[in-house]
Enzyme design. Structure first.
Site, PDB file in Angstrom:
ATOM      1  N   ASN A 282       0.800  -1.306  -0.006  1.00 32.31           N
ATOM      2  CA  ASN A 282       0.071  -0.125  -0.017  1.00 32.31           C
ATOM      3  C   ASN A 282       0.996   1.301  -0.074  1.00 32.31           C
ATOM      4  O   ASN A 282       1.479   1.435   0.851  1.00 32.31           O
ATOM      5  CB  ASN A 282      -0.749  -0.006   1.379  1.00 32.31           C
ATOM      6  CG  ASN A 282      -2.225   0.559   1.189  1.00 32.31           C
ATOM      7  OD1 ASN A 282      -2.369   1.203  -0.262  1.00 32.31           O
ATOM      8  ND2 ASN A 282      -3.213   0.538   2.215  1.00 32.31           N
ATOM      9  N   ASP A 309       9.876   2.630   3.145  1.00 31.18           N
ATOM     10  CA  ASP A 309       8.594   1.732   3.500  1.00 31.18           C
ATOM     11  C   ASP A 309       8.704   0.397   4.122  1.00 31.18           C
ATOM     12  O   ASP A 309       7.734  -0.383   3.802  1.00 31.18           O
ATOM     13  CB  ASP A 309       7.460   2.021   2.773  1.00 31.18           C
ATOM     14  CG  ASP A 309       6.056   1.679   3.481  1.00 31.18           C
ATOM     15  OD1 ASP A 309       5.970   1.716   4.700  1.00 31.18           O
ATOM     16  OD2 ASP A 309       5.112   1.615   2.602  1.00 31.18           O
TER      17      ASP A 309
HETATM   18  O1  DOR Z   1       2.199  -1.517   2.816  1.00 31.64           O
HETATM   19  C1  DOR Z   1       2.011  -0.904   3.879  1.00 31.64           C
HETATM   20  N1  DOR Z   1       2.236  -1.332   5.117  1.00 31.64           N
HETATM   21  N2  DOR Z   1       1.717   0.245   3.650  1.00 31.64           N
HETATM   22  C2  DOR Z   1       1.550   1.133   4.625  1.00 31.64           C
HETATM   23  O2  DOR Z   1       1.256   2.278   4.495  1.00 31.64           O
HETATM   24  C3  DOR Z   1       1.672   0.689   6.062  1.00 31.64           C
HETATM   25  C4  DOR Z   1       2.460  -0.522   6.152  1.00 31.64           C
HETATM   26  C5  DOR Z   1       2.468  -1.209   7.352  1.00 31.64           C
HETATM   27  O3  DOR Z   1       2.677  -0.690   8.497  1.00 31.64           O
HETATM   28  O4  DOR Z   1       2.592  -2.426   7.374  1.00 31.64           O
HETATM   29 ZN    ZN Z   2       2.094   4.201   4.299  1.00 29.89          ZN
END
Ligand code: DOR
Ligand code: ZN
Length: 435
Positions: A282, A309
């Site tokens: 995401n 991320d």
């Molecule tokens: O893919 C994602 N995982 N996007 C996010 O914004 C949060 C993250 C998570 O905390 O696992």
């Molecule tokens: Zn995020």
């Protein structure tokens, strides 16, 4: 303690130059940069960096360390070990832990645990809203005072525009940016991958690019109105880049990052890897056109920084049907390889550009004066990379507890050989140093 890094190609993100220089380090600081050869000094430890690139220590502005509360996914010890192996000397720890980092106590906890168990510098990010519920502002001032470098409800979008306006206004009083996960939930509508050709073919519910762009536009307008610093994280769509360009042309206080994974893959990977949940992230991987726009934006300097991320999940969170799997990809240990393979090798970025996006850019985001550049008096946080080394991504060998990656088995170029934190080698010859 004295350390001399000899014969490496030093990349300077400020001048944009790359030069053969010896880096002389003493008591955690860079003392000077010498034209080689530096005179022999028997009291100093020497690292031979011949044929390698020396960068100011990489800083990851977006890492999920999962501690407190989700230590089965990651903890500060394992996450910072992964960071060190990936060449990162500093990471900003996201607030979506359990409990959420939304008051002074949790910020202090993260700093304390980082001091006890962390291998690299950890900068806590505080939540924008209490419990990340998007209802009520958290104690931003208190958290800033305790050491929070930024505020973010990342993992979640802030749906209420007035709350976002207030957050920008308040964060401005403390000189901190809001790191914005842009996603309008009414448009996301429980999607699991990019809405387009492949979501239709694969029969998966789609997340339109507009879900991101609508909030990017809204928050740029709010940043303009309040003068609060807005940092747009993990941008994934070409449309978001147009909006970012618009904001920057007007001199608005807006910066942005993209991830190494969004600079590497498109939504087609969900088919190629046969619904492998390692591809579920995401925002989602988007179209070829989006990928090309992201790479171009990095090359032309529109993007301020690259952030991983890093989002570790447990096997159980991913070993389920695509619709039920958690979103997220581990990023710390593949970031350099992906950036070198997909941006440096094709000539989109040079090494000074890598230093600008992975060291100086994040240092500027957090106002870190002694980091992000290589100069006398600065912190001796350094990353040494063998630019030509080829290696195969092996998730089983990650220091991270998370194995969730779509890059397993891929051959990458560019490998971190040494990571030095405040003058202390944490990684040497590509391996963690026994502490
Ligand atoms: O893919 C994602 N995982 N996007 C996010 O914004 C949060 C993250 C998570 O905390 O696992
Ligand atoms: Zn995020």
């Amino acid at each position: 303690m004295k350390l001399i890094i000899k014969g490496g190609l030093v990349a300077d993100p400020v001048t944009g130059k790359t030069e053969l220089l010896d880096v002389v380090v003493e008591d955690g600081r860079v003392v000077r940069l010498d034209k080689p050869p530096t005179g022999a000094d028997r009291t100093a430890m020497v690292i031979d960096a011949t044929g390698q690139v020396v960068l100011p220590g990489l800083i990851d502005a977006h890492t999920h360390l999962r501690e407190p509360g989700q230590e089965h996914k990651e903890d500060i010890a394992s996450g910072t070990a992964a960071a060190a192996l990936g060449g990162f000397t500093t990471v900003a720890a996201m607030a979506n832990t359990d409990p959420v980092i939304d008051s002074r106590t949790e910020v202090e906890f993260v700093l304390k645990r980082a001091a006890e168990t962390g291998l690299v510098n950890v900068l806590p990010v505080g939540a924008v809203t209490k419990g990340q519920k998007g209802e009520e502002l958290a104690e931003l001032g208190d958290m800033a005072e305790a050491g929070a470098v930024a505020f973010s409800d990342d993992g979640q979008a802030i749906a209420n525009a007035e709350l976002m306006r207030c957050a920008l206004e308040y964060a401005k009083m403390f000189g901190r940016p809001i790191i914005d996960h842009c996603q309008d939930e009414s448009l996301t509508n429980e999607g699991v991958m990019h809405q387009g050709y492949w979501s239709t073919i694969l029969g998966l519910r789609g997340i339109p690019a507009a879900a991101e762009e609508v909030q990017v536009a809204r928050d740029i307008i709010l940043a303009g109105r309040t003068g609060g610093r807005l940092h747009l994280t993990h941008l994934s769509s070409a449309g978001s880049l147009d909006l970012l360009r618009w904001a920057k042309e007007r001199g608005l206080p807006v910066t942005a990052d993209v991830t190494p994974h969004h600079l590497s893959l498109t939504d087609e990977v969900v088919r190629r890897l046969d619904y492998d949940t390692g591809t579920k992230v995401n925002p989602p991987f988007r179209s070829q056109r989006d990928l090309e726009a992201l790479r171009q934006a990095v090359g032309e300097g529109l993007i301020d920084l690259i952030a991983t991320d890093h989002a570790p999940h447990h096997f159980d969170d991913k070993d389920v049907e695509y619709n039920y799997a958690s979103f997220g990809i581990v990023g710390l240990e593949t970031a350099v390889g992906l950036v070198v393979t997909n941006l440096v090798e094709p000539g989109i970025l040079d090494w000074a550009g890598v230093a600008r996006l992975m060291s100086l850019g994040p240092a500027r985001l957090f106002g870190l004066k002694a980091k992000g550049r290589l100069e006398a008096g600065g912190d001796a946080d350094l990353t040494i990379i063998d630019p030509k080394a080829e290696w195969t991504v092996d998730p089983a060998g990650f220091a991270s507890k998370g194995r969730n990656t779509p890059f397993g088995g891929m051959v990458l170029r560019g490998r971190v050989t040494a990571t030095i934190v405040r003058g202390r080698p944490v990684v040497l010859d590509g391996k963690l140093v026994e502490q």
